[in-house]
Design a protein around this motif. Sequence first.
Motif, PDB file in Angstrom:
ATOM      1  N   UNK A 147       3.298 -11.079   1.172  1.00 18.81           N
ATOM      2  CA  UNK A 147       3.782 -10.888   2.537  1.00 18.81           C
ATOM      3  C   UNK A 147       5.282 -10.636   2.640  1.00 18.81           C
ATOM      4  N   UNK A 148       6.060 -11.105   1.652  1.00 19.68           N
ATOM      5  CA  UNK A 148       7.508 -10.861   1.698  1.00 19.68           C
ATOM      6  C   UNK A 148       7.935 -10.163   0.400  1.00 19.68           C
ATOM      7  N   UNK A 149       8.309 -10.887  -0.618  1.00 24.19           N
ATOM      8  CA  UNK A 149       8.705 -10.271  -1.894  1.00 24.19           C
ATOM      9  C   UNK A 149       7.482 -10.030  -2.769  1.00 24.19           C
ATOM     10  N   UNK A 150       7.443  -8.890  -3.431  1.00 24.23           N
ATOM     11  CA  UNK A 150       6.322  -8.614  -4.323  1.00 24.23           C
ATOM     12  C   UNK A 150       6.757  -7.682  -5.449  1.00 24.23           C
ATOM     13  N   UNK A 151       5.912  -7.604  -6.477  1.00 24.62           N
ATOM     14  CA  UNK A 151       6.225  -6.822  -7.672  1.00 24.62           C
ATOM     15  C   UNK A 151       4.995  -6.037  -8.100  1.00 24.62           C
ATOM     16  N   UNK A 152       5.228  -4.865  -8.667  1.00 22.30           N
ATOM     17  CA  UNK A 152       4.130  -4.008  -9.122  1.00 22.30           C
ATOM     18  C   UNK A 152       4.358  -3.575 -10.571  1.00 22.30           C
ATOM     19  N   UNK A 153       3.263  -3.276 -11.249  1.00 20.03           N
ATOM     20  CA  UNK A 153       3.320  -2.686 -12.588  1.00 20.03           C
ATOM     21  C   UNK A 153       2.531  -1.375 -12.546  1.00 20.03           C
ATOM     22  N   UNK A 154       3.069  -0.356 -13.177  1.00 21.12           N
ATOM     23  CA  UNK A 154       2.369   0.929 -13.244  1.00 21.12           C
ATOM     24  C   UNK A 154       2.665   1.592 -14.587  1.00 21.12           C
ATOM     25  N   UNK A 155       1.820   2.517 -14.956  1.00 21.77           N
ATOM     26  CA  UNK A 155       1.919   3.193 -16.250  1.00 21.77           C
ATOM     27  C   UNK A 155       2.091   4.691 -16.080  1.00 21.77           C
ATOM     28  N   UNK A 156       2.831   5.290 -17.001  1.00 28.45           N
ATOM     29  CA  UNK A 156       2.872   6.747 -17.064  1.00 28.45           C
ATOM     30  C   UNK A 156       1.709   7.204 -17.937  1.00 28.45           C
ATOM     31  N   UNK A 157       0.870   8.084 -17.436  1.00 30.57           N
ATOM     32  CA  UNK A 157      -0.281   8.521 -18.238  1.00 30.57           C
ATOM     33  C   UNK A 157       0.133   9.004 -19.616  1.00 30.57           C
ATOM     34  N   UNK A 158      -0.637   8.612 -20.607  1.00 31.14           N
ATOM     35  CA  UNK A 158      -0.330   8.993 -21.989  1.00 31.14           C
ATOM     36  C   UNK A 158      -0.596  10.472 -22.221  1.00 31.14           C
ATOM     37  N   UNK A 174       0.829  -1.206   0.000  1.00 36.74           N
ATOM     38  CA  UNK A 174       0.000   0.000   0.000  1.00 36.74           C
ATOM     39  C   UNK A 174       0.864   1.257   0.000  1.00 36.74           C
ATOM     40  N   UNK A 175       1.962   1.221   0.751  1.00 40.15           N
ATOM     41  CA  UNK A 175       2.879   2.369   0.753  1.00 40.15           C
ATOM     42  C   UNK A 175       3.494   2.574  -0.628  1.00 40.15           C
ATOM     43  N   UNK A 176       3.870   1.480  -1.288  1.00 40.92           N
ATOM     44  CA  UNK A 176       4.474   1.613  -2.616  1.00 40.92           C
ATOM     45  C   UNK A 176       3.463   2.136  -3.615  1.00 40.92           C
ATOM     46  N   UNK A 177       2.227   1.654  -3.574  1.00 42.76           N
ATOM     47  CA  UNK A 177       1.197   2.166  -4.486  1.00 42.76           C
ATOM     48  C   UNK A 177       1.008   3.667  -4.286  1.00 42.76           C
ATOM     49  N   UNK A 178       1.011   4.121  -3.033  1.00 37.02           N
ATOM     50  CA  UNK A 178       0.873   5.557  -2.770  1.00 37.02           C
ATOM     51  C   UNK A 178       2.078   6.316  -3.305  1.00 37.02           C
ATOM     52  N   UNK A 179       3.278   5.778  -3.098  1.00 38.15           N
ATOM     53  CA  UNK A 179       4.486   6.423  -3.615  1.00 38.15           C
ATOM     54  C   UNK A 179       4.443   6.520  -5.135  1.00 38.15           C
ATOM     55  N   UNK A 180       4.009   5.449  -5.788  1.00 35.36           N
ATOM     56  CA  UNK A 180       3.919   5.451  -7.250  1.00 35.36           C
ATOM     57  C   UNK A 180       2.942   6.520  -7.733  1.00 35.36           C
ATOM     58  N   UNK A 181       1.788   6.599  -7.072  1.00 35.99           N
ATOM     59  CA  UNK A 181       0.799   7.621  -7.461  1.00 35.99           C
ATOM     60  C   UNK A 181       1.353   9.027  -7.215  1.00 35.99           C
ATOM     61  N   UNK A 182       1.992   9.222  -6.059  1.00 37.79           N
ATOM     62  CA  UNK A 182       2.558  10.533  -5.752  1.00 37.79           C
ATOM     63  C   UNK A 182       3.655  10.912  -6.746  1.00 37.79           C
TER      64      UNK A 182
END
Length: 248
Positions: free
Chosen positions: A237-248, A201-209
Amino acid sequence: MQADHTTIDPAEVAKFEAMAAEWWDLNGKFKPLHMLNPCRLDYITSQIAGEFDRDLNAETPFAGLRLLDIGCGGGLLAEPMARLGADVVGADAAAGNIPVAQVHAEQSGLAIDYRHTTAEALAAHGEQFDVVLNMEVVEHVASPIDYLTACRALLKPGGLHICSTINRNPKSYMMAIIGAEHVMRWLPKGTHEWSKFITPDELFKLLRDAGLEPVDRKGFVFNPVAWSWRLSERDLSVNYVTASLKPA
């Protein structure tokens, strides 16, 4: 962003400088990454193929895509991306990693542009990529938000950012630090600092910010019986990965 601004933590860079020569030793200090790499590649290739409508059965499905592997180390991800046809730049703040990566790429017959540089420096020079791989790096930088903002600046509009890290909870402390560093001795003691781990959740917020749009997250789960890793929809719970996009 100023050209001389950096989120590099010198103490973190020194840790990986000391291990540089062992990048391609399957039983050395980077054994955990070699074990995890097939799982990481499964996620990365499927996300790129889905986002850019590429057929992974083609000979070079990522031809025409410019890709940055930031924190490339010895090239464990840069090399397979180059084999799939991508135009790859590998960047690392640890100078000792670059000649190791260059030599191995040459021995493998691969043309990869390896550079001793930072995300901030690349962004300051206006570099642009279709894909930025940011794997197991964000937990080692001095300022995650500034670092992720630089990663966003490096993406073309509509570009794909893939970021993996380690969750922060009692289980991750036991697995990633006590287990990996003290019991199994896969990594030197002190490689990771639990306080720098980041929850999903912290990483998702950082990505959005940072100006990115998170679109996916999955766990990397280790099976001690099968001695292998798998992707999980639920277990982050331990290792995880995320995907995000830069708005077009």
